[in-house]
Design an enzyme around this catalytic site. Structure first.
Site, PDB file in Angstrom:
ATOM      1  N   ASP A  70       0.875  -1.229  -0.079  1.00 27.65           N
ATOM      2  CA  ASP A  70      -0.108   0.023  -0.156  1.00 27.65           C
ATOM      3  C   ASP A  70       0.904   1.339  -0.080  1.00 27.65           C
ATOM      4  OD1 ASP A  70      -2.862   0.878   0.234  1.00 27.65           O
ATOM      5  OD2 ASP A  70      -1.931   2.222   1.787  1.00 27.65           O
ATOM      6  N   GLU A 104       0.765   5.624   0.746  1.00 25.53           N
ATOM      7  CA  GLU A 104       0.050   7.016   0.872  1.00 25.53           C
ATOM      8  C   GLU A 104       0.568   8.073   0.046  1.00 25.53           C
ATOM      9  OE1 GLU A 104      -2.596   6.892   2.533  1.00 25.53           O
ATOM     10  OE2 GLU A 104      -2.447   5.000   3.435  1.00 25.53           O
ATOM     11  N   HIS A 161      -5.618   6.353   7.928  1.00 26.62           N
ATOM     12  CA  HIS A 161      -4.957   5.538   6.811  1.00 26.62           C
ATOM     13  C   HIS A 161      -3.343   5.437   7.065  1.00 26.62           C
ATOM     14  CE1 HIS A 161      -8.250   4.181   4.438  1.00 26.62           C
ATOM     15  NE2 HIS A 161      -9.003   5.073   5.189  1.00 26.62           N
ATOM     16  N   ASP A 163      -2.309  -0.327   6.426  1.00 28.73           N
ATOM     17  CA  ASP A 163      -3.349  -0.841   5.385  1.00 28.73           C
ATOM     18  C   ASP A 163      -2.821  -2.136   4.725  1.00 28.73           C
ATOM     19  OD1 ASP A 163      -4.904   1.179   6.221  1.00 28.73           O
ATOM     20  OD2 ASP A 163      -4.872   2.385   4.184  1.00 28.73           O
TER      21      ASP A 163
END
Length: 232
Positions: free
Chosen positions: A9, A11, A156, A161
């Protein structure tokens, strides 16, 4: 030898790398066969002057000043590539994360031009849409549907995640879906019955244009990241 998977994942500062948005965190978790190991990769990244959008700040709780002393992508890329190379990447809405990471590779003129050159990719969002057609298939929705618990999801984070996604993947592909779906339907039926008995008043709140814009940015960021439209 057991198959090796990497739950991955990211960001980002915003929604679109084509307009200059950058990756600000990478998180990856190793799965061997059907077992999560203790091996992982995580790094925050300095976006080199690109400010984090209000939507991304609301989603991640990461502030611009927190990233000023973090490494550049070029400083961690070899460690990252070494960790994932040869594995099958498990990503929720893979187009989003692969697009951003490939852009980071392009910006530093790395020899790897596309992560799909060195890894297979399994998109849990596409798989979930086939398994649960017509339903919400965000990571949060799947976590609830598959009865996955034990995580603090107030904000998050890429590594968090990735940890959650690894559990979602193992549940989605491990034959537990039918049981958990039945449980969800049972809970939904109970909720529907309760809602019919509750009479409540709606309180209208007034917000200014700045707050509304920040909220809209947050919804766009969340919708783009999870691959499902968020409407609240």
């Amino acid at each position: 030898m057991s198959a090796r998977y990497i739950s991955l994942d990211t960001e980002t500062t915003g929604l679109d790398f084509k307009t200059g948005d950058r990756v600000i965190e990478i998180g990856a978790v190793e799965i061997l066969g059907r077992t999560k190991t203790n091996e992982s990769f995580q790094s925050y990244l300095n976006p080199q002057g690109k400010l984090i959008s209000e939507g991304a700040k609301s989603l991640t709780n990461i502030a611009d000043e927190e990233l000023k002393d973090k490494p550049l992508f070029k400083d961690v890329v070899n460690e990252f590539i070494d960790f994932i190379e040869g594995a099958e990447l498990i990503i929720h809405n893979a187009e989003f994360d692969i697009g951003f990471l490939n852009n980071e590779l392009r910006l530093i003129n790395h020899e790897v031009k596309d992560l799909r050159e060195i890894c297979k990719v399994f998109d849990t969002l596409l798989h979930a849409r086939k398994t649960f057609p017509g339903q919400k298939n965000s990571l949060d929705a799947l976590t609830s549907r598959l009865n996955i618990s034990g995580y603090d999801r107030k904000f998050h984070g890429a590594l968090l995640d990735a940890q959650i996604l690894s559990d979602v993947y193992l549940n989605l592909t491990g034959g537990q879906v039918k049981l958990n779906l039945s449980s969800e339907e049972h809970e939904q039926n109970k909720s529907n019955k309760l809602s019919q008995k509750i009479d409540f008043k709606v309180i209208e709140a007034k917000i200014d244009s700045k707050d509304l814009k920040a909220h809209e940015d947050f919804l766009k960021q969340l919708s783009k990241k999870i691959g499902d439209k968020v409407q609240w």
